[in-house]
Every structure is written in structure tokens, then in C-alpha cells.
Design a protein around this motif. Structure first.
Motif, PDB file in Angstrom:
ATOM      1  N   TRP A  77     -87.121 -26.595  88.441  1.00  0.00           N
ATOM      2  CA  TRP A  77     -87.594 -25.873  87.205  1.00  0.00           C
ATOM      3  C   TRP A  77     -86.637 -24.769  86.421  1.00  0.00           C
ATOM      4  CZ3 TRP A  77     -90.668 -27.161  91.517  1.00  0.00           C
ATOM      5  CH2 TRP A  77     -91.662 -27.892  91.276  1.00  0.00           C
ATOM      6  N   TYR A  78     -85.439 -24.370  86.968  1.00  0.00           N
ATOM      7  CA  TYR A  78     -84.596 -23.466  86.353  1.00  0.00           C
ATOM      8  C   TYR A  78     -83.407 -24.452  85.782  1.00  0.00           C
ATOM      9  CZ  TYR A  78     -87.866 -20.179  88.171  1.00  0.00           C
ATOM     10  OH  TYR A  78     -89.185 -19.357  87.904  1.00  0.00           O
ATOM     11  N   TRP A  79     -83.308 -25.492  85.780  1.00  0.00           N
ATOM     12  CA  TRP A  79     -82.119 -26.286  85.341  1.00  0.00           C
ATOM     13  C   TRP A  79     -81.963 -25.928  83.797  1.00  0.00           C
ATOM     14  CZ3 TRP A  79     -79.063 -29.053  88.652  1.00  0.00           C
ATOM     15  CH2 TRP A  79     -77.990 -29.622  88.152  1.00  0.00           C
ATOM     16  N   ARG A  80     -83.216 -25.717  83.188  1.00  0.00           N
ATOM     17  CA  ARG A  80     -83.196 -25.676  81.747  1.00  0.00           C
ATOM     18  C   ARG A  80     -82.315 -24.259  81.298  1.00  0.00           C
ATOM     19  NH1 ARG A  80     -88.035 -26.132  79.488  1.00  0.00           N
ATOM     20  NH2 ARG A  80     -89.020 -27.311  81.631  1.00  0.00           N
ATOM     21  N   PHE A  81     -82.404 -23.360  82.211  1.00  0.00           N
ATOM     22  CA  PHE A  81     -81.591 -22.109  81.946  1.00  0.00           C
ATOM     23  C   PHE A  81     -80.253 -22.135  82.452  1.00  0.00           C
ATOM     24  CE2 PHE A  81     -86.017 -20.829  83.037  1.00  0.00           C
ATOM     25  CZ  PHE A  81     -86.453 -21.118  81.725  1.00  0.00           C
ATOM     26  N   TYR A  82     -79.829 -23.163  83.219  1.00  0.00           N
ATOM     27  CA  TYR A  82     -78.531 -23.297  83.818  1.00  0.00           C
ATOM     28  C   TYR A  82     -77.582 -24.322  82.942  1.00  0.00           C
ATOM     29  CZ  TYR A  82     -75.453 -25.761  87.219  1.00  0.00           C
ATOM     30  OH  TYR A  82     -74.343 -26.423  87.742  1.00  0.00           O
ATOM     31  N   ASP A  83     -77.919 -25.244  82.678  1.00  0.00           N
ATOM     32  CA  ASP A  83     -77.363 -26.400  82.235  1.00  0.00           C
ATOM     33  C   ASP A  83     -77.577 -26.462  80.589  1.00  0.00           C
ATOM     34  OD1 ASP A  83     -76.247 -28.706  81.406  1.00  0.00           O
ATOM     35  OD2 ASP A  83     -77.683 -30.099  82.499  1.00  0.00           O
ATOM     36  N   LYS A  84     -76.504 -26.140  79.807  1.00  0.00           N
ATOM     37  CA  LYS A  84     -76.238 -26.157  78.392  1.00  0.00           C
ATOM     38  C   LYS A  84     -76.547 -27.544  77.563  1.00  0.00           C
ATOM     39  CE  LYS A  84     -73.822 -21.746  77.941  1.00  0.00           C
ATOM     40  NZ  LYS A  84     -72.546 -21.143  77.310  1.00  0.00           N
ATOM     41  N   ASP A  85     -76.208 -28.498  78.544  1.00  0.00           N
ATOM     42  CA  ASP A  85     -76.348 -29.783  78.089  1.00  0.00           C
ATOM     43  C   ASP A  85     -77.987 -30.584  78.283  1.00  0.00           C
ATOM     44  OD1 ASP A  85     -73.880 -29.976  76.900  1.00  0.00           O
ATOM     45  OD2 ASP A  85     -72.945 -30.542  78.889  1.00  0.00           O
ATOM     46  N   SER A  86     -78.758 -29.764  78.951  1.00  0.00           N
ATOM     47  CA  SER A  86     -79.918 -30.258  79.120  1.00  0.00           C
ATOM     48  C   SER A  86     -80.995 -30.297  78.076  1.00  0.00           C
ATOM     49  CB  SER A  86     -80.706 -29.313  80.249  1.00  0.00           C
ATOM     50  OG  SER A  86     -82.129 -29.312  80.330  1.00  0.00           O
ATOM     51  N   PRO A  87     -81.648 -31.569  77.863  1.00  0.00           N
ATOM     52  CA  PRO A  87     -82.319 -31.643  76.811  1.00  0.00           C
ATOM     53  C   PRO A  87     -83.368 -30.502  76.670  1.00  0.00           C
ATOM     54  CG  PRO A  87     -82.934 -33.241  78.494  1.00  0.00           C
ATOM     55  CD  PRO A  87     -81.899 -32.631  78.788  1.00  0.00           C
ATOM     56  N   TYR A  88     -83.709 -29.894  77.546  1.00  0.00           N
ATOM     57  CA  TYR A  88     -84.667 -28.773  77.588  1.00  0.00           C
ATOM     58  C   TYR A  88     -83.978 -27.316  77.563  1.00  0.00           C
ATOM     59  CZ  TYR A  88     -87.259 -32.655  79.248  1.00  0.00           C
ATOM     60  OH  TYR A  88     -88.073 -33.862  79.296  1.00  0.00           O
ATOM     61  N   TYR A  89     -82.616 -27.159  77.451  1.00  0.00           N
ATOM     62  CA  TYR A  89     -81.888 -26.101  77.447  1.00  0.00           C
ATOM     63  C   TYR A  89     -82.833 -24.892  76.764  1.00  0.00           C
ATOM     64  CZ  TYR A  89     -78.241 -22.460  77.260  1.00  0.00           C
ATOM     65  OH  TYR A  89     -77.492 -21.594  77.285  1.00  0.00           O
ATOM     66  N   ASP A  90     -82.606 -23.833  77.308  1.00  0.00           N
ATOM     67  CA  ASP A  90     -83.565 -22.545  76.748  1.00  0.00           C
ATOM     68  C   ASP A  90     -82.221 -21.559  76.587  1.00  0.00           C
ATOM     69  OD1 ASP A  90     -85.152 -20.285  75.870  1.00  0.00           O
ATOM     70  OD2 ASP A  90     -86.570 -20.657  77.571  1.00  0.00           O
ATOM     71  N   PRO A  91     -81.724 -21.426  75.452  1.00  0.00           N
ATOM     72  CA  PRO A  91     -80.657 -20.211  75.608  1.00  0.00           C
ATOM     73  C   PRO A  91     -81.088 -18.945  75.621  1.00  0.00           C
ATOM     74  CG  PRO A  91     -80.886 -21.232  73.188  1.00  0.00           C
ATOM     75  CD  PRO A  91     -81.741 -22.238  74.289  1.00  0.00           C
TER      76      PRO A  91
END
Length: 529
Positions: A230-244
Motif C-alpha cells: 500500500w505504501y509503494w506509491r510513496f516510495y517509488d517515483k516511477d510508480s504509476p500511482y506515485y503521490d509526491p
């Protein structure tokens, strides 16, 4: 498969007698842990106890079951056998009437490491290992893990220990009570509960270690798995769900999960001492997640699935056409903050509710259907005559239908990314063997190395691709973690491609327990001096 050696346990060229030394082993299960994520933190000195452990141990990428799923992987670890021999593949299964049922421990039809050790008089303690509910009788203690309903269930063996456990750990829980959603307060609350559960599990392990005798001890943590899901979106800048924006406060969630284990490692290894064999393992690795693929919709588009023509099914299909489908309703439930209430429903209850307004397998015309999909990663079953009560494909046509499915799946493309996503297809006999293979899907697929999943609900939406209503942004991969330390074990050594099935026979050899000939795992002789 037992080596012709003397003494009660084997460690390379070292043979010891019971009078000289008593062998013990401790397994630390880290569901979902992967070197791909935490090795850089080890190298940077941010996880000092892991760094020290690397220098003192053998390690390698642990190859898991295909597909990389928690029930099959942990069952293959516990039995040393491939899923075709123990019978467990996915989180859920279908009964003869095509109703969804949760797969529990009793679905596993092979002897486990706990039983092998118990039968030889060794004392075992197992805490929160997934797929151990309900707990099996052992010579020691078993507290079941992931998928255990609650403290009100039969979660502990021996059952007489239940009152003692609840008295000492009244707030113990088997999973988080909160749910991750798009709301920041839910994300923060879920994160804190992940960490609280990890700390609580440590307290339970410490209590059991100190109070009760043991020869083989195992405790498993789900926190790293849940943080990465669930927190990959906050860790991986290349994630399609990235949340800066969210990354500012939640970007360190995955690191903190590993850091909690690192802190625990220092004290744990000091207490175990140099004479205890120590193993860290995970059931699979992790990487970024892209989308859900509703494979049954794809099968329908290509004519493999046919729907009934009755009024009930036609009404449901008309709802789907205007966007009122299972996925949409689930999204509304989560967005309204009712995720907690929904989580309290059993999987069977959810499926029953969904079947009232959603298109399910009850709406399929099986006599005209050649294949269907059911499973987390979208495997396909051929509707074979004789195999299913509703089978329509004749045996002489089986291979032709299967080849047609495989050929078509290799062309499956994600239009948004502009790429074909099926990078590997297996026929079931290529990866499984044993008495339960007939029950397994005929075609198993890896969509972008398992970066795409499917759905438990057969027809959640009329779309083919969708973002997950569970808000996951990280997903399983094939490469787990294997770290092994102890007397005679090579230090700072890297082993190539150990299998998750190898751990049990290796430990059995150390304890001089005969290894059954039908075990698929092998003794990892090369890790010893």
C-alpha cells in the motif's frame, strides 16, 4: 535423501553428538521481504544489524512458487513440496457449484515441518505463520497466522493455552483493523497499525521464547508485505500511482517496516547466540503494481465464455452497461469510509452480496463455455468434460483449446502503456506435479512479471483494465529473501537461486530427521563449510 553421516545433525564437515551440543533453529519469516528494496539501505549503513548479519551468513534470492502467492508459497516452504503435491495454490477456491470459498490450512494435504519435527520428539513453536489456521496439533505451541478470523476463534494449540494468551495479550490481532483508502487519515492510521502489529508480534515471540522450551521456533511478520502493498506509491517515483505530496510524510513507511525488524534483530541474535541456526526467509519479493486485468472479460470478448440468456442475467448486464457494477459499488464503499465495515464481512458473505447485483459464474452458460479464469493472477481453466459437472470441452479438443488460449493471451496489450503484458505462459504440467494437479488451472500467466493481477470476483466490471479498488500500488514478485547463519555455515556467501522448498529439507537434515523421497526441495549442502 539422508546423507550417510554420524551424529544428530549435519553442518558441512562438522558432525556433533548430543553430548557435545544441542541443535536449535530459529526462523524469522518476513512476508514479502526483498533484497531489491532493502539491500541499498543495508549497503548505506541504515540497517546495521542486517549489515552485520550479511557478513556472518549465507544469503540469496529465494525463488518462490509460480505464481508468487502467499498460500502456495508458505505451504511449499512448510512441506518442501510443489503445490501439486500439497494442493494449495490461491487464497480462494471454487466449490462444485462455483461458489467462492476461502482456502484454509485444511486444504493442504501434505505433512508440514511442524509435524516432522514433532513426530521425532522435537519441540516446536510457530507464531503467525500464514496459512496455519486452524492450528494443527504439534509437540509444542502453534498460534495461527494470516486469515485467522479473530481471538474468538480456535487460533492456538494446545487450546488450553488460550486463556493465558488472551490474558497476556488482550489486544493481539491477526490483521489490521483499519483499511488503507485515498483519505490521508486512513493512510496514516493504517501505517501506525502496521507498526503496532509488528511490535506486538515481537512481544509475543519474546514471551514464548523465554517461557517455553523449543528446538525449532518460527515467527512471521506481515508488516513489510503490507507496507509494500500500500505504501509503494510513496516510495517509488516511477510508480504509476506515485503521490509526491503523500511521500513527504509517508515516503519512509517501507523503510520503517524494515528498520523495525533491524532493531529487533540486534537483540534477538544476541539472545540466540552463535550455536543456534538462524534463518530469515520471505515467501515472495515485491515490485511496482500497474493494474487489474479482468481476464474473464477478455475470455468473453474472444468467445471462450458465454452468458445465460435469462432475465436475471440480462438485467445485470444492463446495469454494467450504465456503469453500475461490482467494482463501482466497492469503490463507493471505500470512499464513503465504510471500508472497516466491509472488511468485517467474510469472503463468502462478500461473494454472496456481490452475486445479488453483480455478474458471477452463476450467470455463465457453462454448456457453451470453453474456459474461464479464477485466481489472483488470472490463470485460466479449460472447461473440460468429465472434469467439471458442467464441462463442455471434449478431451480430444483440450489441447487445441488450450493452445488457442495461450496464443491469444500472448497478444494481450495494455493500450495505455502501449505494450504487450503477458511475458510468460506456463502449461500446468510444466510447473506442477503430484496428485492435485488436475484441480489446478490449465494455463498460468505472468503479466509483466506479475505487476498485473486479476480479481476474486469473476466479472467486477465490463472493462478489461482497471485500477484496484483496494488502492494497492505494490505487488508480488518471484524473488524472496533467504539468509542462513549458524555453526559451519559459510560467511558472507551468496547462494544462487535457492528454492522456498529447500528450507525444510535443509533443516530436517541438520536435525537428523529422515527426508521423504517425494520432497521436491533439496538439502542446501553448498552453504556449509
Amino acid at each position: 535423501m539422508v546423507f550417510n553421516i554420524s551424529g544428530p545433525y549435519y553442518c558441512g564437515n562438522i558432525c556433533c553428538s548430543l553430548e557435545e551440543k544441542k541443535v536449535r533453529a530459529f526462523i524469522l519469516g518476513l512476508d514479502g521481504a526483498t533484497f531489491d528494496v532493502f539491500e541499498e539501505w543495508v549497503d548505506a549503513g541504515k540497517l546495521p544489524n542486517f549489515r552485520k548479519l550479511f557478513e556472518e551468513s549465507t544469503r540469496g534470492h529465494l525463488i518462490t512458487t509460480i505464481p508468487p502467492l502467499t498460500p502456495s508459497a508458505w505451504s511449499s516452504f512448510m512441506t518442501g513440496k510443489n503445490p501439486g503435491k500439497h494442493g494449495v495454490l490461491d487464497f480462494y477456491e471454487l466449490d462444485e457449484e462455483m461458489n467462492v470459498k476461502v482456502s484454509y490450512r485444511k486444504a493442504r494435504k501434505a505433512t508440514t515441518i511442524w509435524k516432522y519435527f514433532s513426530m521425532k520428539g522435537y519441540r516446536v513453536i510457530s507464531i503467525h505463520v500464514p496459512f496455519t489456521y486452524p492450528p494443527e496439533p504439534v509437540n509444542g505451541i502453534m498460534i495461527s497466522g494470516f486469515l485467522t478470523p479473530s481471538l474468538n476463534s480456535s487460533f492456538i494449540y494446545p487450546p488450553e493455552m488460550r486463556d493465558e494468551f488472551i490474558k497476556n495479550f488482550p489486544d493481539y490481532r491477526f490483521a489490521e483493523n483499519t483499511r488503507f483508502s485515498e483519505r490521508r487519515e486512513d493512510q496514516e492510521a493504517f501505517r501506525e497499525e502496521i507498526f503496532e502489529n509488528m511490535k506486538l508480534r515481537m512481544k509475543v515471540a519474546d514471551y514464548m521464547m523465554e517461557k517455553y522450551p523449543w528446538d525449532l521456533f518460527m515467527v512471521t511478520f506481515m508488516g513489510i508485505d503490507h507496507a509494500q502493498h500500500w505504501y509503494w506509491r510513496f516510495y517509488d517515483k516511477d510508480s504509476p500511482y506515485y503521490d509526491p505530496e503523500g511521500a513527504k510524510s509517508l515516503g519512509d513507511t517501507i523503510f520503517k517496516a524494515y528498520s523495525l525488524i533491524d532493531d529487533y534483530l540486534g537483540d534477538l541474535l544476541a539472545r540466540l547466540g552463535e550455536d543456534t541456526y538462524f534463518c530469515i526467509m520471505s515467501d515472495h519479493g515485491f515490485g511496482r503494481f500497474y493494474k487489474q486485468v479482468f481476464v474473464n472479460n477478455w475470455l468473453k470478448e474472444r468467445g471462450f465464455i458465454k452468458f445465460k440468456r435469462d432475465v436475471r442475467t440480462l438485467v445485470k448486464r444492463s446495469f454494467y452497461e450504465v456503469g453500475l457494477d461490482t467494482k463501482k459499488i466497492s469503490e463507493l464503499v471505500f470512499k464513503s469510509g465504510l471500508g472497516k465495515l466491509w472488511a468485517k464481512f467474510s469472503s463468502e458473505s462478500k461473494a454472496s452480496l456481490a452475486s445479488g447485483f453483480g455478474i458471477t459464474f452463476k450467470d455463465v452458460d457453462w454448456r457453451r463455455t470453453e474456459a474461464y479464469s479464477f485466481g489472483y493472477f488470472g490463470p485460466v481453466f479449460v472447461n473440460l468434460e468429465g472434469r467439471f459437472p458442467f464441462g463442455s470441452v471434449k478431451h480430444e479438443d483440450y489441447e487445441k483449446v488450450r493452445e488457442k488460449i495461450i496464443e491469444a493471451m500472448l497478444e494481450l496489450e495494455d493500450p495505455e502503456r502501449g505494450k504487450k503484458i503477458v511475458n510468460k505462459v506456463w502449461k500446468k504440467e510444466e510447473i506442477y506435479n503430484g496428485p492435485f494437479v488436475d484441480r489446478f488451472p490449465d494455463v498460468v500467466v505472468a503479466m509483466d512479471d506479475f505487476a498485473y493481477t486479476s480479481s476474486t470476483f469473476p466479472f467486477p466490471s465490463k472493462r478489461l483494465f482497471a485500477t484496484p479498488f483496494t488502492y494497492k500500488s505494490g505487488e508480488h514478485r518471484m524473488n524472496g529473501v533467504f539468509i542462513f547463519k549458524g555453526p559451519g555455515v559459510k560467511r558472507n556467501y551468496f547462494i544462487e537461486r535457492p528454492s522456498i522448498m529447500d528450507i525444510t529439507p535443509t533443516l530436517m537434515q541438520l536435525f537428523r530427521i529422515p527426508i521423504p523421497e517425494d520432497m521436491d526441495g533439496r538439502v542446501l549442502k553448498e552453504i556449509f563449510e
